[in-house]
Scaffold this motif. Sequence first.
Motif, mmCIF file in Angstrom:
data_model
loop_
_atom_site.group_PDB
_atom_site.id
_atom_site.type_symbol
_atom_site.label_atom_id
_atom_site.label_comp_id
_atom_site.label_asym_id
_atom_site.label_seq_id
_atom_site.Cartn_x
_atom_site.Cartn_y
_atom_site.Cartn_z
ATOM 1 N N PRO A 25 1.092 -1.197 -0.086
ATOM 2 C CA PRO A 25 -0.410 0.142 0.211
ATOM 3 C C PRO A 25 0.678 1.214 0.072
ATOM 4 O O PRO A 25 2.211 1.407 0.165
ATOM 5 C CB PRO A 25 -0.877 0.211 1.150
ATOM 6 C CG PRO A 25 -0.203 -1.452 2.212
ATOM 7 C CD PRO A 25 1.198 -1.747 1.250
ATOM 8 N N CYS A 26 0.427 2.879 -0.830
ATOM 9 C CA CYS A 26 1.119 3.553 -0.108
ATOM 10 C C CYS A 26 0.734 5.235 -0.982
ATOM 11 O O CYS A 26 -1.034 4.976 -1.491
ATOM 12 C CB CYS A 26 1.942 3.701 -1.911
ATOM 13 S SG CYS A 26 2.816 5.009 -2.436
ATOM 14 N N ASN A 27 0.451 5.809 0.426
ATOM 15 C CA ASN A 27 -0.633 7.208 -0.259
ATOM 16 C C ASN A 27 0.390 7.521 -0.669
ATOM 17 O O ASN A 27 1.334 8.487 0.004
ATOM 18 C CB ASN A 27 -1.008 7.602 1.462
ATOM 19 C CG ASN A 27 -2.507 6.500 2.027
ATOM 20 O OD1 ASN A 27 -2.947 6.952 1.015
ATOM 21 N ND2 ASN A 27 -2.119 6.227 3.102
ATOM 22 N N PHE A 28 -0.066 7.966 -2.342
ATOM 23 C CA PHE A 28 1.244 8.759 -2.558
ATOM 24 C C PHE A 28 0.923 10.827 -2.342
ATOM 25 O O PHE A 28 -1.338 11.097 -1.077
ATOM 26 C CB PHE A 28 0.407 8.807 -3.594
ATOM 27 C CG PHE A 28 0.644 8.154 -4.400
ATOM 28 C CD1 PHE A 28 2.137 7.964 -5.093
ATOM 29 C CD2 PHE A 28 0.617 7.037 -4.291
ATOM 30 C CE1 PHE A 28 2.822 6.271 -5.248
ATOM 31 C CE2 PHE A 28 0.792 5.387 -5.488
ATOM 32 C CZ PHE A 28 1.686 5.565 -5.301
ATOM 33 N N PRO A 29 0.964 11.954 -2.473
ATOM 34 C CA PRO A 29 0.875 13.419 -1.753
ATOM 35 C C PRO A 29 -0.547 13.643 -2.647
ATOM 36 O O PRO A 29 -0.850 13.583 -3.829
ATOM 37 C CB PRO A 29 2.148 13.933 -2.365
ATOM 38 C CG PRO A 29 3.810 13.518 -2.625
ATOM 39 C CD PRO A 29 2.666 11.629 -3.072
#
Length: 302
Positions: free
Chosen positions: A75-79
Amino acid sequence: MLLIDAEQVGQRVDNFLLRICKGVPKSHIYKAIRDGQVRVNKGRIQSDYRLVEGDTVRVPPFRMPAPNAPRAVPPCNFPVVFEDDALLVIDKPSGVAVHGGSGVSFGVIEQLRAARPDARLLELAHRLDRETSGLLMIAKKRSALVALHDMMREGKGRKRYLALVSGDWVNDRQHMRQPLLKWLTASGERRVRVDPTGKAAHTIISLQKRFGRYSLLEAELRTGRTHQIRVHLASAGFPIVGDDKYGPDEVRDKFTRLGFGRMFLHAYRLDIPHPLTGELLALSSPLPPECQRILSYLEKQS
């Protein structure tokens, strides 16, 4: 048995299953569809069937990964540049594909879905090349996705990019309208070229700054063809610095030695009506630090 509501209308059944059956390999899902284990309204369907409100979907039991097994997609939350209940706009880094496929196991959209497991819908409204950084729109509602696709098809809104090219660009403003045609190399790699039998394409180029042998340009897309900016500029003799498909190896090697190992193309400005409210959104993304550094270097050299 799952009941399809308004938020899921229009989705392909294979994409619907890939989202709700997180962790199940694609091959298992497509085999279940082919074998008739997936049923819509008690009938067999093809993988490209588009869901209708009120459909009932039978999802067979799949063997899921063990609870302690590592996630297939990190999982990754991008800007986040903008977000409300219908739309998400992120600042995508260079080097990250927007979706899995073609040798890439996962991309931005899969990582966002893994990071937001409770999100009812996350769909790409458009695409950016893997090496392109900047503003990327993701719809959070089906109605927003349809509206965004309609707006882009009708040429509403403005999507602008910054590109550093090889060559001394002269014109302050220039319209490029060469038609573009997709083709495959002998190895099966997708490419695009200017061709009179291709699809209509329109890019507006505005000069931002000249650095002698290099120029910083703004490119505004009026159509959204694959590799449009890259091919239009390369065909005019001004390939984008770092472009591994349409630019010369010697330029790319030179900038790699300078510590710049990417393509200099950045989606920096988006002016578009909100897909549901109609309110004008004026969004921007600053040039990444590595791009700013290379411009400072060229400024000193020139």
